[in-house]
Design a protein around this motif. Structure first.
Motif, PDB file in Angstrom:
ATOM      1  N   ALA A  36       0.833  -1.204   0.000  1.00 39.02           N
ATOM      2  CA  ALA A  36       0.000   0.000   0.000  1.00 39.02           C
ATOM      3  C   ALA A  36       0.870   1.257   0.000  1.00 39.02           C
ATOM      4  N   LEU A  37       1.953   1.262   0.783  1.00 37.07           N
ATOM      5  CA  LEU A  37       2.876   2.397   0.795  1.00 37.07           C
ATOM      6  C   LEU A  37       3.481   2.624  -0.581  1.00 37.07           C
ATOM      7  N   ASP A  38       3.933   1.549  -1.224  1.00 35.62           N
ATOM      8  CA  ASP A  38       4.544   1.653  -2.560  1.00 35.62           C
ATOM      9  C   ASP A  38       3.549   2.205  -3.571  1.00 35.62           C
ATOM     10  N   SER A  39       2.315   1.736  -3.510  1.00 33.47           N
ATOM     11  CA  SER A  39       1.282   2.196  -4.435  1.00 33.47           C
ATOM     12  C   SER A  39       0.960   3.669  -4.210  1.00 33.47           C
ATOM     13  N   ALA A  40       0.817   4.070  -2.959  1.00 33.75           N
ATOM     14  CA  ALA A  40       0.534   5.472  -2.645  1.00 33.75           C
ATOM     15  C   ALA A  40       1.687   6.361  -3.085  1.00 33.75           C
ATOM     16  N   HIS A  41       2.905   5.904  -2.871  1.00 38.81           N
ATOM     17  CA  HIS A  41       4.085   6.670  -3.291  1.00 38.81           C
ATOM     18  C   HIS A  41       4.126   6.813  -4.807  1.00 38.81           C
ATOM     19  N   SER A  42       3.824   5.746  -5.532  1.00 37.56           N
ATOM     20  CA  SER A  42       3.820   5.790  -6.998  1.00 37.56           C
ATOM     21  C   SER A  42       2.769   6.756  -7.532  1.00 37.56           C
ATOM     22  N   ALA A  43       1.662   6.895  -6.813  1.00 41.00           N
ATOM     23  CA  ALA A  43       0.584   7.796  -7.236  1.00 41.00           C
ATOM     24  C   ALA A  43       0.963   9.263  -7.047  1.00 41.00           C
ATOM     25  N   GLY A  44       1.961   9.521  -6.206  1.00 41.26           N
ATOM     26  CA  GLY A  44       2.394  10.889  -5.943  1.00 41.26           C
ATOM     27  C   GLY A  44       1.452  11.601  -4.987  1.00 41.26           C
ATOM     28  N   GLY A  45       1.914  12.683  -4.419  1.00 43.14           N
ATOM     29  CA  GLY A  45       1.092  13.456  -3.496  1.00 43.14           C
ATOM     30  C   GLY A  45       1.072  12.882  -2.099  1.00 43.14           C
ATOM     31  N   LYS A  46       0.209  13.446  -1.301  1.00 41.54           N
ATOM     32  CA  LYS A  46       0.084  13.008   0.095  1.00 41.54           C
ATOM     33  C   LYS A  46      -1.093  12.050   0.213  1.00 41.54           C
ATOM     34  N   HIS A  47      -0.887  10.950   0.942  1.00 41.47           N
ATOM     35  CA  HIS A  47      -1.922   9.931   1.107  1.00 41.47           C
ATOM     36  C   HIS A  47      -1.842   9.351   2.511  1.00 41.47           C
ATOM     37  N   THR A  48      -2.901   8.654   2.892  1.00 40.45           N
ATOM     38  CA  THR A  48      -2.927   7.918   4.144  1.00 40.45           C
ATOM     39  C   THR A  48      -3.169   6.453   3.841  1.00 40.45           C
ATOM     40  N   VAL A  49      -2.322   5.601   4.403  1.00 38.80           N
ATOM     41  CA  VAL A  49      -2.520   4.153   4.339  1.00 38.80           C
ATOM     42  C   VAL A  49      -3.253   3.777   5.615  1.00 38.80           C
ATOM     43  N   TRP A  50      -4.425   3.178   5.458  1.00 31.72           N
ATOM     44  CA  TRP A  50      -5.263   2.820   6.595  1.00 31.72           C
ATOM     45  C   TRP A  50      -5.137   1.331   6.863  1.00 31.72           C
ATOM     46  N   ILE A  51      -4.819   0.961   8.094  1.00 33.32           N
ATOM     47  CA  ILE A  51      -4.572  -0.433   8.444  1.00 33.32           C
ATOM     48  C   ILE A  51      -5.714  -0.954   9.307  1.00 33.32           C
ATOM     49  N   ARG A  52      -6.302  -2.048   8.867  1.00 34.80           N
ATOM     50  CA  ARG A  52      -7.342  -2.696   9.667  1.00 34.80           C
ATOM     51  C   ARG A  52      -6.704  -3.429  10.847  1.00 34.80           C
ATOM     52  N   ASN A  53      -7.521  -3.830  11.803  1.00 36.97           N
ATOM     53  CA  ASN A  53      -7.038  -4.594  12.951  1.00 36.97           C
ATOM     54  C   ASN A  53      -6.259  -5.821  12.489  1.00 36.97           C
TER      55      ASN A  53
END
Length: 138
Positions: A36-53
Motif C-alpha cells: 500500500a505504501l509503494d502504491s501510494a508513493h507511486s501515485a504521488g502526493g500526500k496519502h494515508t494508508v489505513w490499516i485494519r485490525n
C-alpha cells in the motif's frame, strides 16, 4: 486541479479514513502495508494508508507524505524495524498504531531531516524508538 473526495468506507466494526490504500487480511485492496505504501508513493502526493485490525510483521520503507493510520484501540500492530525517508522537507505521521520490536522502531544511518510524528501510538519494544544517530529531524 481539484482533488476528488473519496467516500468513507465502512463496515460493522471499523470506520475508515478517506483512503483507497486500505490494508487487511481479507476484503482489502492490499494485504501488506508495504504494498500500500509503494502504491501510494507511486501515485504521488500526500496519502494515508489505513490499516485494519491485525498484526503485520513487516520492516517498512517509509515515504514522504504517506501517513499510516490504524483504528482506535491499538488493534493494528506493526512488528519490525522501519526506515524513514531522509528528505530535507519530508514528513510522516503514524496514528493509532501499536509498534512492537525486539530492537527499535525506526532505524537509519543516513543524515536525515524528516519530521516524524507519532499520534496516539503505543510501543512494545526492547530498545529505542529511534536508532538514528545522524538524524537532524524532529
Amino acid at each position: 486541479m481539484v482533488t476528488p473526495v473519496l467516500p468513507k468506507i465502512t463496515n460493522a466494526t471499523n470506520l475508515y479514513s478517506n483512503s483507497k490504500y486500505i490494508v487487511g487480511a481479507v476484503d482489502s485492496p492490499y494485504t501488506t502495508i508495504q504494498s500500500a505504501l509503494d502504491s501510494a508513493h507511486s501515485a504521488g502526493g500526500k496519502h494515508t494508508v489505513w490499516i485494519r485490525n491485525g498484526t503485520y510483521t513487516e520492516s517498512l520503507t517509509l515515504y514522504d507524505g504517506i501517513n499510516i493510520e490504524g483504528p482506535n484501540g491499538f488493534g493494528a500492530v506493526i512488528v519490525g524495524v522501519h526506515t524513514p525517508p531522509s528528505g530535507l522537507t519530508a514528513a510522516i505521521t503514524f496514528c493509532n498504531i501499536k509498534f512492537s520490536s525486539a530492537n527499535h522502531v525506526l532505524s537509519s544511518n543516513a543524515a536525515g531531516n524528516c519530521i516524524i510524528e507519532f499520534d496516539n501510538c503505543n510501543f512494545g519494544i526492547n530498545g529505542y524508538i529511534f536508532n538514528m544517530d545522524n538524524w537532524a529531524g524532529t
